[in-house]
Design a protein around this motif. Sequence first.
Motif, PDB file in Angstrom:
ATOM      1  N   HIS A 162       0.843  -1.195   0.000  1.00  0.00           N
ATOM      2  CA  HIS A 162       0.000   0.000   0.000  1.00  0.00           C
ATOM      3  C   HIS A 162       0.885   1.255   0.000  1.00  0.00           C
ATOM      4  N   PRO A 163       0.577   2.226  -0.895  1.00  0.00           N
ATOM      5  CA  PRO A 163       1.478   3.381  -1.015  1.00  0.00           C
ATOM      6  C   PRO A 163       1.581   4.226   0.261  1.00  0.00           C
ATOM      7  N   MET A 164       0.658   4.011   1.206  1.00  0.00           N
ATOM      8  CA  MET A 164       0.728   4.773   2.472  1.00  0.00           C
ATOM      9  C   MET A 164       1.239   3.913   3.630  1.00  0.00           C
ATOM     10  N   ALA A 165       1.619   2.680   3.349  1.00  0.00           N
ATOM     11  CA  ALA A 165       2.014   1.778   4.434  1.00  0.00           C
ATOM     12  C   ALA A 165       3.258   2.281   5.175  1.00  0.00           C
ATOM     13  N   TRP A 166       4.115   3.025   4.454  1.00  0.00           N
ATOM     14  CA  TRP A 166       5.333   3.535   5.100  1.00  0.00           C
ATOM     15  C   TRP A 166       5.000   4.537   6.210  1.00  0.00           C
ATOM     16  N   LEU A 167       3.748   5.065   6.207  1.00  0.00           N
ATOM     17  CA  LEU A 167       3.347   6.019   7.248  1.00  0.00           C
ATOM     18  C   LEU A 167       2.761   5.337   8.479  1.00  0.00           C
ATOM     19  N   ASP A 168       2.688   4.009   8.471  1.00  0.00           N
ATOM     20  CA  ASP A 168       2.079   3.301   9.604  1.00  0.00           C
ATOM     21  C   ASP A 168       2.721   3.660  10.952  1.00  0.00           C
ATOM     22  N   PRO A 169       4.077   3.789  11.020  1.00  0.00           N
ATOM     23  CA  PRO A 169       4.654   4.173  12.326  1.00  0.00           C
ATOM     24  C   PRO A 169       4.169   5.552  12.792  1.00  0.00           C
ATOM     25  N   LEU A 170       3.820   6.426  11.828  1.00  0.00           N
ATOM     26  CA  LEU A 170       3.352   7.763  12.230  1.00  0.00           C
ATOM     27  C   LEU A 170       1.906   7.726  12.718  1.00  0.00           C
ATOM     28  N   TRP A 171       1.107   6.765  12.228  1.00  0.00           N
ATOM     29  CA  TRP A 171      -0.255   6.597  12.769  1.00  0.00           C
ATOM     30  C   TRP A 171      -0.179   6.172  14.233  1.00  0.00           C
ATOM     31  N   VAL A 172       0.826   5.348  14.556  1.00  0.00           N
ATOM     32  CA  VAL A 172       1.017   4.942  15.956  1.00  0.00           C
ATOM     33  C   VAL A 172       1.442   6.166  16.765  1.00  0.00           C
ATOM     34  N   ARG A 173       2.397   6.900  16.241  1.00  0.00           N
ATOM     35  CA  ARG A 173       2.965   8.029  16.974  1.00  0.00           C
ATOM     36  C   ARG A 173       1.944   9.157  17.221  1.00  0.00           C
ATOM     37  N   PHE A 174       1.176   9.518  16.188  1.00  0.00           N
ATOM     38  CA  PHE A 174       0.268  10.667  16.316  1.00  0.00           C
ATOM     39  C   PHE A 174      -1.132  10.293  16.791  1.00  0.00           C
ATOM     40  N   HIS A 175      -1.546   9.026  16.547  1.00  0.00           N
ATOM     41  CA  HIS A 175      -2.938   8.663  16.888  1.00  0.00           C
ATOM     42  C   HIS A 175      -3.032   7.384  17.712  1.00  0.00           C
ATOM     43  N   ASP A 176      -1.889   6.776  18.036  1.00  0.00           N
ATOM     44  CA  ASP A 176      -1.873   5.488  18.736  1.00  0.00           C
ATOM     45  C   ASP A 176      -2.720   4.445  17.975  1.00  0.00           C
ATOM     46  N   LEU A 177      -2.649   4.516  16.662  1.00  0.00           N
ATOM     47  CA  LEU A 177      -3.432   3.603  15.818  1.00  0.00           C
ATOM     48  C   LEU A 177      -2.496   2.568  15.203  1.00  0.00           C
ATOM     49  N   HIS A 178      -2.763   1.298  15.505  1.00  0.00           N
ATOM     50  CA  HIS A 178      -1.911   0.216  15.003  1.00  0.00           C
ATOM     51  C   HIS A 178      -2.618  -0.442  13.826  1.00  0.00           C
ATOM     52  N   ARG A 179      -1.899  -0.558  12.711  1.00  0.00           N
ATOM     53  CA  ARG A 179      -2.517  -1.088  11.494  1.00  0.00           C
ATOM     54  C   ARG A 179      -1.995  -2.476  11.185  1.00  0.00           C
ATOM     55  N   PRO A 180      -2.807  -3.276  10.487  1.00  0.00           N
ATOM     56  CA  PRO A 180      -2.310  -4.584  10.043  1.00  0.00           C
ATOM     57  C   PRO A 180      -1.286  -4.383   8.928  1.00  0.00           C
ATOM     58  N   PRO A 181      -0.531  -5.430   8.582  1.00  0.00           N
ATOM     59  CA  PRO A 181       0.398  -5.277   7.460  1.00  0.00           C
ATOM     60  C   PRO A 181      -0.373  -4.944   6.182  1.00  0.00           C
ATOM     61  N   SER A 182       0.342  -4.363   5.227  1.00  0.00           N
ATOM     62  CA  SER A 182      -0.308  -3.979   3.974  1.00  0.00           C
ATOM     63  C   SER A 182      -0.634  -5.202   3.120  1.00  0.00           C
ATOM     64  N   ALA A 183      -1.730  -5.106   2.359  1.00  0.00           N
ATOM     65  CA  ALA A 183      -1.960  -6.067   1.274  1.00  0.00           C
ATOM     66  C   ALA A 183      -0.862  -5.840   0.226  1.00  0.00           C
ATOM     67  N   THR A 184      -0.475  -6.890  -0.454  1.00  0.00           N
ATOM     68  CA  THR A 184       0.638  -6.816  -1.401  1.00  0.00           C
ATOM     69  C   THR A 184       0.180  -7.225  -2.803  1.00  0.00           C
ATOM     70  N   THR A 185       1.098  -7.059  -3.753  1.00  0.00           N
ATOM     71  CA  THR A 185       0.832  -7.523  -5.113  1.00  0.00           C
ATOM     72  C   THR A 185       0.526  -9.018  -5.108  1.00  0.00           C
ATOM     73  N   GLU A 186       1.247  -9.752  -4.274  1.00  0.00           N
ATOM     74  CA  GLU A 186       1.017 -11.205  -4.215  1.00  0.00           C
ATOM     75  C   GLU A 186      -0.419 -11.497  -3.763  1.00  0.00           C
ATOM     76  N   ASP A 187      -0.931 -10.703  -2.815  1.00  0.00           N
ATOM     77  CA  ASP A 187      -2.325 -10.877  -2.366  1.00  0.00           C
ATOM     78  C   ASP A 187      -3.300 -10.592  -3.516  1.00  0.00           C
ATOM     79  N   ALA A 188      -2.995  -9.562  -4.307  1.00  0.00           N
ATOM     80  CA  ALA A 188      -3.881  -9.239  -5.449  1.00  0.00           C
ATOM     81  C   ALA A 188      -3.839 -10.369  -6.479  1.00  0.00           C
TER      82      ALA A 188
END
Length: 252
Positions: A162-188
């Motif tokens: 996911h093109p925004m997956a690199w921002l996941d650590p910032l969702w934790v930092r600013f919103h305490d929001l933990h996300r699952p790993p991104s879906a990948t090309t292999e998943d598609a």
Amino acid sequence: MGGAAERWAELQEGRAVPPEILAQAPVSPWVHDPQDFTAPDVPSDTPSRDAGLALLGDAGSVLDVGCGGGDAAFALVGPVTEVTGADQQQDMLDLFAVGARAREIPFRTVLGRWPDVAPDAGSADVVTCHHVLHNVVDLPPFVAALTAAARRGVVVEMMTEHPMAWLDPLWVRFHDLHRPPSATTEDAAAVLRELGVEPEVTRWERIRRPPHDPAWVARRLCLPDARAEEVEAALAEVPPRTRTAATLVWRP
Ligand SMILES: C[S@@+](CC[C@H](N)C(=O)[O-])C[C@H]1O[C@@H](n2cnc3c(N)ncnc32)[C@H](O)[C@@H]1O
């Protein structure tokens, strides 16, 4: 729904922004700015362009789904006889129209969400769909409609995560929001296989990317521009976003 489609939907739903965070966002984190999607005058030489040109041969029509400014379709200038751009944002279709006129390609635009607008879009020799799959939760009807619209083949381009997956650590930092790993090309690709489609997959390094200055990132994180400096400091500690893209090609 098959197991791969369920996994895709679950991973994508896990990237939703909770309503209480969304309610504080000064602007929608989802809406794309057309300026970031203007197609270049000289198309980038990519595996997606190669695949589109191979499918078109001497001449043919193109339907570009989630067209934005038409980067995918206009990279095929030469053999393209007519283009249809489908997008859920009118401002993107306006940009697509400007691009088609500048290149003197006969064009049509279709406003709305794919696959709902598939009947209006009709069919084309080649269907392109670049950088849209990571926006989709229910993938089977989306890709099945791409296949149904294509007479010769479909070219999908996507980042490998996911093109925004690199921002996941910032969702934790600013919103305490933990996300699952991104879906990948292999998943598609697994979802496609569940539908009986075996895509050819090519991975490559993408040079051209939309901007990601601190104010832009702040908006994606539902934060006001006033917090851009804090975001800039936090970005310095985040691993860079992936540049790896994938081209998936299949024939109907
Ligand atoms: C990241 S942009 C990519 C634009 C263009 N394809 C490119 O590669 O430069 C995604 C585009 O897909 C559109 N989009 C996303 N989901 C869509 C859907 N279900 N139906 C129609 N358009 C969609 C957005 O409005 C946006 O213009």
